[in-house]
Write an enzyme that holds these catalytic residues in place. Structure first.
Site, mmCIF file in Angstrom:
data_model
loop_
_atom_site.group_PDB
_atom_site.id
_atom_site.type_symbol
_atom_site.label_atom_id
_atom_site.label_comp_id
_atom_site.label_asym_id
_atom_site.label_seq_id
_atom_site.Cartn_x
_atom_site.Cartn_y
_atom_site.Cartn_z
ATOM 1 N N LYS A 116 2.371 -23.259 -9.443
ATOM 2 C CA LYS A 116 1.665 -21.905 -9.275
ATOM 3 C C LYS A 116 1.964 -21.414 -7.876
ATOM 4 O O LYS A 116 2.602 -22.216 -7.133
ATOM 5 C CB LYS A 116 -0.005 -22.300 -9.260
ATOM 6 C CG LYS A 116 -0.693 -21.052 -9.613
ATOM 7 C CD LYS A 116 -0.948 -20.877 -11.065
ATOM 8 C CE LYS A 116 -1.644 -19.375 -11.266
ATOM 9 N NZ LYS A 116 -1.910 -19.343 -12.821
HETATM 10 P P1 NAD Z 1 -6.034 -9.410 -13.470
HETATM 11 O O1 NAD Z 1 -5.714 -9.162 -12.188
HETATM 12 O O2 NAD Z 1 -5.213 -8.414 -14.475
HETATM 13 O O3 NAD Z 1 -7.513 -8.978 -13.758
HETATM 14 C C1 NAD Z 1 -8.587 -9.726 -12.940
HETATM 15 C C2 NAD Z 1 -10.000 -9.005 -13.255
HETATM 16 O O4 NAD Z 1 -11.136 -9.696 -12.617
HETATM 17 C C3 NAD Z 1 -10.072 -7.505 -12.766
HETATM 18 O O5 NAD Z 1 -10.624 -6.661 -13.732
HETATM 19 C C4 NAD Z 1 -10.964 -7.573 -11.493
HETATM 20 O O6 NAD Z 1 -11.538 -6.382 -11.365
HETATM 21 C C5 NAD Z 1 -11.990 -8.790 -11.969
HETATM 22 N N1 NAD Z 1 -12.559 -9.547 -10.953
HETATM 23 C C6 NAD Z 1 -12.135 -10.050 -10.021
HETATM 24 N N2 NAD Z 1 -12.897 -10.697 -9.269
HETATM 25 C C7 NAD Z 1 -14.398 -10.526 -9.993
HETATM 26 C C8 NAD Z 1 -15.428 -10.935 -9.786
HETATM 27 N N3 NAD Z 1 -15.896 -11.607 -8.849
HETATM 28 N N4 NAD Z 1 -16.436 -10.464 -10.606
HETATM 29 C C9 NAD Z 1 -16.120 -9.790 -11.757
HETATM 30 N N5 NAD Z 1 -14.795 -9.297 -11.935
HETATM 31 C C10 NAD Z 1 -13.794 -9.774 -11.104
HETATM 32 O O7 NAD Z 1 -5.929 -10.922 -13.657
HETATM 33 P P2 NAD Z 1 -5.767 -11.950 -15.031
HETATM 34 O O8 NAD Z 1 -4.447 -11.975 -15.250
HETATM 35 O O9 NAD Z 1 -6.542 -11.119 -16.071
HETATM 36 O O10 NAD Z 1 -6.310 -13.003 -14.498
HETATM 37 C C11 NAD Z 1 -8.014 -13.346 -14.975
HETATM 38 C C12 NAD Z 1 -7.761 -14.935 -15.049
HETATM 39 O O11 NAD Z 1 -7.360 -15.425 -16.140
HETATM 40 C C13 NAD Z 1 -7.321 -15.429 -13.875
HETATM 41 O O12 NAD Z 1 -8.137 -16.727 -13.650
HETATM 42 C C14 NAD Z 1 -6.179 -16.152 -14.220
HETATM 43 O O13 NAD Z 1 -5.552 -17.451 -13.580
HETATM 44 C C15 NAD Z 1 -6.384 -16.239 -15.653
HETATM 45 N N6 NAD Z 1 -5.213 -16.309 -16.472
HETATM 46 C C16 NAD Z 1 -4.279 -15.288 -16.699
HETATM 47 C C17 NAD Z 1 -3.493 -15.332 -17.510
HETATM 48 C C18 NAD Z 1 -2.300 -14.286 -17.539
HETATM 49 O O14 NAD Z 1 -1.244 -14.227 -18.627
HETATM 50 N N7 NAD Z 1 -2.495 -13.237 -16.867
HETATM 51 C C19 NAD Z 1 -3.162 -16.528 -18.330
HETATM 52 C C20 NAD Z 1 -3.695 -17.571 -18.046
HETATM 53 C C21 NAD Z 1 -4.982 -17.624 -17.250
#
Ligand code: NAD
Length: 452
Positions: A116
């Site tokens: 990561k």
């Molecule tokens: P992203 O940046 O696309 O979106 C994050 C979202 O979370 C945004 O809408 C933001 O406004 C919101 N956010 C942030 N802090 C917040 C809070 N305190 N309360 C409410 N909303 C909040 O990120 P993502 O890629 O969707 O990642 C989100 C989660 O999913 C993370 O934990 C990430 O590790 C996990 N994840 C993502 C992927 C991927 O392929 N993108 C894969 C596996 C896991």
């Protein structure tokens, strides 16, 4: 006078939480139970690189950012894991996320280890040009610590296909004359990205939930049809979950982002929420919806709760107010161990992150394979392969849980002989997922042996 009650202070350090979760399953895995050194080897990062990134900002001043890349384990293959841009990024957070990646890749049985990366920066306070500069300088600073067969980044919080394009371009400038497409996944389609990658994390979460319900995991909720869903976070994982769960027949009753949440017990129209988010940069204040504080979205009455934002959202402080039938962890590490215990006592099953959000890394793996083979699979093929992987992993977790529950007395007896006075934690779905994943890593390590 009575002694003052000592307030319970929860340890929210993600690396401590990841370690705690890993240690919970030692009694269930013979190789680990017999060799404490093996646990240390598998959990501690193989490599942790910290870099300092001086950036010339748009107004001409120099600002310094800090970046981290952690390779947790390459026992089962090259490191794989996203890069996050967020003000809360720290070495401990990246270490935890890398450890979870190792387990996730093992659980869905793809030939990767875990890694990561992250840069401590508030992406909402920088321009697109500054974001590109930080990305390029980060990749240049990492040098040969990433590579198509050593460690392969992907998108995570506040990074996207455009960020991956800059990573690909920077790495290619430093390594001309070779096929560099497999160095990073989650790329735009015209740079070798895979069809189905943008929606893969949410699609995987849907497949896992669908399978769990189909197998009777929650008898009072037989399918997604008509189920009510609340989602925290409206980015890659959360927004696509809203779209896909709605398409599968569920009713999305609440969503949120950093500014707050919105609630409609009769169901939100996801297309309208998307249009509002694109226009105003937030989901809040959509006409006809009730406003929620950011954490309130987790407490609305619903069938399926999907945290899709950050770690440590469901904690000892709010777990008893969770009002859902199933929790689906699209985010990494949203539920703390103390909250896990509360949810277990309330009878709320948790589909754990290393299973529920593994769809992203599965399709990243498909992208990597397509890049190496100079192939392009159609979307139906990616979708069918992903479904099979996610169903198989879900089945394995459920059957493992049944097996360990059945053998719990024997496990306790064996454990108490070598560890008098130490308890064996009662297993849940997270424990079962860790048993499968850590067990596979332990077996791979045993087969490989230690060189020299
Ligand atoms: P992203 O940046 O696309 O979106 C994050 C979202 O979370 C945004 O809408 C933001 O406004 C919101 N956010 C942030 N802090 C917040 C809070 N305190 N309360 C409410 N909303 C909040 O990120 P993502 O890629 O969707 O990642 C989100 C989660 O999913 C993370 O934990 C990430 O590790 C996990 N994840 C993502 C992927 C991927 O392929 N993108 C894969 C596996 C896991």
């Amino acid at each position: 006078m009575t002694a003052p009650e000592r307030a319970f202070v929860e340890d929210l350090n993600p690396n401590h939480i990841a370690r705690h979760q890993f240690e919970q399953v030692i009694p269930y895995i013979r190789e680990l139970a017999e060799s404490p050194g093996l646990t240390e080897w598998l959990f501690e990062p193989e490599q942790s690189v910290n870099v300092t990134l001086p950036i010339r900002m748009d107004d001409g001043h120099i600002e310094v950012f800090y970046g981290y890349r952690v390779l947790n384990s390459a026992v089962r293959g090259p490191g794989k894991g996203g890069i996050r841009f967020h003000p809360q990024v720290s070495e401990d957070e990246v270490r935890a996320l890398a450890a979870w990646m190792t387990l996730k890749c093992a659980l869905v049985d793809i030939p990767f280890g875990g890694a990561k990366g992250g840069v401590q920066v508030d992406p909402r306070k920088i321009s697109q040009h500054e974001k590109a500069s930080i990305t390029r300088r980060f990749i240049a600073a990492l040098g040969s610590n990433i590579g198509p067969y050593t460690d392969i980044p992907a998108p995570d919080v506040y990074t996207d296909a455009q960020t991956m394009a800059w990573i690909f371009d920077t790495y290619s400038m430093m390594h001309p004359g070779q096929n560099n497409r497999p160095v990073v996944t989650g790329k735009p389609l015209d740079l070798g990205g895979s069809l189905g990658r943008p929606t893969a994390t949410a699609q995987g979460a849907l497949f896992v939930t669908e399978r769990f319900l189909h197998l009777g995991g929650r008898p009072d909720l037989p399918s997604l049809e008509g189920a009510t869903v609340a989602i925290q976070g409206f980015g890659n994982a959360g927004r696509n979950a809203a779209i896909l769960f709605e398409k599968a027949g569920a009713t999305i009753v609440a969503v949120s982002d950093t500014k707050g949440g919105i609630f409609d017990p009769n169901g939100l129209d996801v297309a309208r929420v998307e249009e509002h988010k694109d226009r105003t940069a937030s989901v809040v204040e959509l006409d006809g919806t009730k406003a929620l504080a950011p954490l309130e979205v987790l407490e609305v009455p619903c069938d399926i709760l999907i945290p899709a934002a950050l770690e440590n959202q469901i904690t000892a402080a709010n777990a008893d107010r969770i009002n859902a039938k199933v929790l689906v962890e699209a985010a990494n590490g949203p539920t703390t161990p103390a909250a896990d215990a509360v949810l277990a006592a309330k009878g709320i099953p948790v589909l754990p992150d290393i299973l529920a959000n593994a769809g992203g890394v599965v399709v990243s793996y498909y992208e990597w394979v397509q890049n190496i083979e100079d192939q392009q699979w159609d979307e139906e093929e990616v979708h069918a392969k992903l479904r099979k992987k996610m169903y198989r992993a879900t089945d394995k977790v459920i059957s493992t849980l049944a097996d360990v529950q059945e053998g719990i007395e024997e496990t306790r007896t064996v454990w108490s002989e070598s560890h008098p006075g130490e308890e064996v934690p009662y297993p849940n779905l997270r424990t079962a997922a860790y048993i499968v994943a850590a067990g596979r890593c332990a077996t791979a390590a045993s087969h490989r042996g230690i060189w020299p």
